[in-house]
Design a protein around this motif. Structure first.
Motif, mmCIF file in Angstrom:
data_model
loop_
_atom_site.group_PDB
_atom_site.id
_atom_site.type_symbol
_atom_site.label_atom_id
_atom_site.label_comp_id
_atom_site.label_asym_id
_atom_site.label_seq_id
_atom_site.Cartn_x
_atom_site.Cartn_y
_atom_site.Cartn_z
ATOM 1 N N PRO A 170 55.457 42.798 50.656
ATOM 2 C CA PRO A 170 54.811 41.957 49.648
ATOM 3 C C PRO A 170 55.248 40.505 49.786
ATOM 4 O O PRO A 170 56.281 40.201 50.404
ATOM 5 N N ALA A 171 54.452 39.606 49.215
ATOM 6 C CA ALA A 171 54.842 38.199 49.189
ATOM 7 C C ALA A 171 56.054 38.033 48.271
ATOM 8 O O ALA A 171 56.219 38.764 47.290
ATOM 9 N N ALA A 172 56.887 37.076 48.589
ATOM 10 C CA ALA A 172 58.055 36.809 47.745
ATOM 11 C C ALA A 172 57.629 36.413 46.338
ATOM 12 O O ALA A 172 58.300 36.739 45.345
ATOM 13 N N GLU A 173 56.488 35.740 46.253
ATOM 14 C CA GLU A 173 55.945 35.342 44.954
ATOM 15 C C GLU A 173 54.428 35.295 45.058
ATOM 16 O O GLU A 173 53.885 34.780 46.034
ATOM 17 N N GLY A 174 53.737 35.846 44.061
ATOM 18 C CA GLY A 174 52.279 35.859 44.073
ATOM 19 C C GLY A 174 51.743 36.905 45.041
ATOM 20 O O GLY A 174 52.449 37.812 45.476
ATOM 21 N N GLY A 175 50.468 36.760 45.412
ATOM 22 C CA GLY A 175 49.856 37.664 46.371
ATOM 23 C C GLY A 175 49.467 39.019 45.812
ATOM 24 O O GLY A 175 49.130 39.929 46.575
ATOM 25 N N GLU A 176 49.512 39.170 44.473
ATOM 26 C CA GLU A 176 49.116 40.446 43.895
ATOM 27 C C GLU A 176 47.636 40.710 44.146
ATOM 28 O O GLU A 176 46.809 39.791 44.096
ATOM 29 N N THR A 177 47.294 41.944 44.427
ATOM 30 C CA THR A 177 45.886 42.350 44.479
ATOM 31 C C THR A 177 45.404 42.531 43.047
ATOM 32 O O THR A 177 46.033 43.240 42.258
ATOM 33 N N LEU A 178 44.315 41.872 42.717
ATOM 34 C CA LEU A 178 43.751 41.941 41.366
ATOM 35 C C LEU A 178 42.564 42.886 41.365
ATOM 36 O O LEU A 178 41.892 43.069 42.373
ATOM 37 N N TYR A 179 42.290 43.487 40.205
ATOM 38 C CA TYR A 179 41.105 44.335 40.111
ATOM 39 C C TYR A 179 40.585 44.362 38.682
ATOM 40 O O TYR A 179 41.316 44.092 37.727
ATOM 41 N N TRP A 180 39.294 44.669 38.584
ATOM 42 C CA TRP A 180 38.579 44.634 37.315
ATOM 43 C C TRP A 180 37.663 45.847 37.215
ATOM 44 O O TRP A 180 36.917 46.141 38.158
ATOM 45 N N ASP A 181 37.713 46.530 36.096
ATOM 46 C CA ASP A 181 36.876 47.704 35.868
ATOM 47 C C ASP A 181 35.468 47.242 35.504
ATOM 48 O O ASP A 181 35.254 46.621 34.457
ATOM 49 N N GLY A 182 34.489 47.549 36.352
ATOM 50 C CA GLY A 182 33.116 47.118 36.108
ATOM 51 C C GLY A 182 32.505 47.708 34.854
ATOM 52 O O GLY A 182 31.590 47.115 34.256
ATOM 53 N N ILE A 183 32.996 48.868 34.425
ATOM 54 C CA ILE A 183 32.495 49.460 33.170
ATOM 55 C C ILE A 183 32.935 48.604 31.986
ATOM 56 O O ILE A 183 32.135 48.284 31.094
ATOM 57 N N ARG A 184 34.208 48.222 31.974
ATOM 58 C CA ARG A 184 34.708 47.351 30.910
ATOM 59 C C ARG A 184 34.035 45.980 30.954
ATOM 60 O O ARG A 184 33.733 45.387 29.906
ATOM 61 N N LEU A 185 33.800 45.460 32.152
ATOM 62 C CA LEU A 185 33.140 44.161 32.278
ATOM 63 C C LEU A 185 31.746 44.183 31.675
ATOM 64 O O LEU A 185 31.346 43.276 30.945
ATOM 65 N N TRP A 186 30.996 45.237 31.990
ATOM 66 C CA TRP A 186 29.632 45.350 31.482
ATOM 67 C C TRP A 186 29.639 45.396 29.954
ATOM 68 O O TRP A 186 28.822 44.743 29.294
ATOM 69 N N ALA A 187 30.586 46.137 29.394
ATOM 70 C CA ALA A 187 30.678 46.235 27.932
ATOM 71 C C ALA A 187 31.046 44.892 27.311
ATOM 72 O O ALA A 187 30.682 44.621 26.154
ATOM 73 N N ALA A 218 34.516 37.308 30.594
ATOM 74 C CA ALA A 218 34.645 38.771 30.584
ATOM 75 C C ALA A 218 35.699 39.228 31.588
ATOM 76 O O ALA A 218 36.514 40.125 31.299
ATOM 77 N N LEU A 219 35.705 38.615 32.769
ATOM 78 C CA LEU A 219 36.704 38.965 33.780
ATOM 79 C C LEU A 219 38.119 38.703 33.280
ATOM 80 O O LEU A 219 39.029 39.523 33.466
ATOM 81 N N ASP A 220 38.303 37.566 32.619
ATOM 82 C CA ASP A 220 39.636 37.217 32.113
ATOM 83 C C ASP A 220 40.140 38.229 31.089
ATOM 84 O O ASP A 220 41.350 38.400 30.925
ATOM 85 N N SER A 221 39.214 38.903 30.419
ATOM 86 C CA SER A 221 39.607 39.842 29.365
ATOM 87 C C SER A 221 40.087 41.183 29.911
ATOM 88 O O SER A 221 40.659 41.973 29.159
ATOM 89 N N CYS A 222 39.861 41.451 31.180
ATOM 90 C CA CYS A 222 40.240 42.778 31.702
ATOM 91 C C CYS A 222 40.783 42.725 33.120
ATOM 92 O O CYS A 222 40.545 43.615 33.931
ATOM 93 N N THR A 223 41.556 41.674 33.427
ATOM 94 C CA THR A 223 42.181 41.562 34.739
ATOM 95 C C THR A 223 43.403 42.465 34.830
ATOM 96 O O THR A 223 44.251 42.465 33.935
ATOM 97 N N GLU A 224 43.490 43.232 35.894
ATOM 98 C CA GLU A 224 44.673 44.047 36.183
ATOM 99 C C GLU A 224 45.225 43.617 37.535
ATOM 100 O O GLU A 224 44.503 43.033 38.350
ATOM 101 N N ALA A 225 46.501 43.903 37.791
ATOM 102 C CA ALA A 225 47.134 43.451 39.033
ATOM 103 C C ALA A 225 48.006 44.542 39.640
ATOM 104 O O ALA A 225 48.681 45.284 38.917
ATOM 105 N N VAL A 226 47.982 44.617 40.960
ATOM 106 C CA VAL A 226 48.911 45.461 41.713
ATOM 107 C C VAL A 226 50.080 44.580 42.130
ATOM 108 O O VAL A 226 49.938 43.687 42.964
ATOM 109 N N ASP A 227 51.237 44.822 41.523
ATOM 110 C CA ASP A 227 52.453 44.104 41.889
ATOM 111 C C ASP A 227 53.123 44.903 43.002
ATOM 112 O O ASP A 227 53.878 45.835 42.763
ATOM 113 N N TRP A 228 52.828 44.535 44.226
ATOM 114 C CA TRP A 228 53.148 45.367 45.384
ATOM 115 C C TRP A 228 54.641 45.605 45.591
ATOM 116 O O TRP A 228 55.457 44.709 45.393
#
Length: 291
Positions: A114-131, A245-255
């Motif tokens: 992993p990166a020493a700082e940052g570089g997290e993979t982000l993801y967003w649930d399209g079902i939550r986004l649509w809602a 909408a994206l900002d409301s449901c951002t998740e991150a993989v902290d590798w």
């Protein structure tokens, strides 16, 4: 062997941790499939995964693979494991290859450094986004489709079909596909127009999801702003509402080293935080699922 999943995030993603020294390949496939169907994001931690193990594991759940046209392949993987090395900046939310008819079912990522700082993979649930979108904007996306333009050299479209694919193969792949118009140049470069809905049915459950590549392509398509299929511009107001909408449901993989993550590409968008550590090493595979 019983899996003991833990909650990973607010979207319903799950974490499977190694307990008794078992290998990823020892995990009960039907239980893993059930988690993939329901959660859409599954992290496997503590299994010492790497590019070779990721490919072997993904093979159990896939019937074929394709490739990203911008990423270098890992030797000995048959071209189906690639390094995620394209730049170090922020990557906008997108579904993999949703700007084309070559969209895979799943993404697999593994981290060896992993990166020493940052570089997290982000993801967003399209079902939550649509809602999270307003009824007015939902109506717009139900009535109008996204229009993408792509140019692929022969070497690039062969990444989707295989290194020995011919012009006849690409024609067979594209002819009659809904939303596709194309032209093959004399040098066998492919010029492609692809029209698709921004809201799709998820692979599992057939639920509406805002799972597309609007945000990554909005200002990139041929250097111009994207349009809907009727030629009308996708405006800044539309994009700003989607961003909220994206900002409301951002998740991150902290590798952590050895992590492996599965992402359902019919439901989840993904992206990346920026980083500066040049030693970061993340690998990916793209596949079509067998379940």
């Amino acid at each position: 062997m019983n899996l003991v999943p833990q909650r990973l995030d607010g979207s319903g993603g799950v974490l499977i941790s190694r307990c008794n020294g078992e290998s990823l390949l020892d995990l009960p496939t039907e239980s893993v499939k059930s988690l993939m169907r329901s959660a859409g994001v599954v992290m496997f931690r503590g299994f010492d995964a790497g590019p070779e193990m990721m490919k072997q594991f993904a093979d159990q759940y896939s019937y074929k693979f394709n490739r990203d046209r911008l990423r270098p392949t890992v030797e000995g993987s048959g071209g189906h494991v690639q390094m995620v090395t394209e730049g170090m900046g922020y990557v906008d939310p997108h579904c993999e290859q949703a700007n084309s008819p070559f969209r895979p079912d799943a993404l697999w990522f593994t981290c060896t450094k992993p990166a020493a700082e940052g570089g997290e993979t982000l993801y967003w649930d399209g079902i939550r986004l649509w809602a999270a979108l307003s009824d007015e904007l939902k109506d717009v996306f139900r009535q109008k489709k996204l229009r993408f333009f792509q140019r692929y050299s022969k070497e690039k479209w062969q990444l989707f079909l295989g290194y020995d694919a011919t012009v006849a193969d690409i024609k067979k792949e594209l002819d009659g596909v809904e939303g596709v118009s194309y032209f093959l140049n004399a040098d066998e470069a492919l010029y492609l127009e692809y029209v698709s809905s921004a809201v799709v049915q998820t692979r599992y459950g057939h639920v509406e999801a805002f799972a597309n590549s609007l945000m990554s392509e909005w200002k990139n398509t041929l250097g111009d702003l994207m349009t809907f299929d009727d030629g009308s511009l996708i405006t800044e107001d539309i994009v700003q509402e989607v961003k909220t909408a994206l900002d409301s449901c951002t998740e991150a993989v902290d590798w952590q080293p050895g992590d492996l993550v599965f992402i359902d590409n019919s439901r989840f968008l993904h992206g990346r935080n920026g980083f500066t550590d040049t030693t970061r090493k993340i690998y990916s595979s793209l596949s079509f699922l067998n379940f």
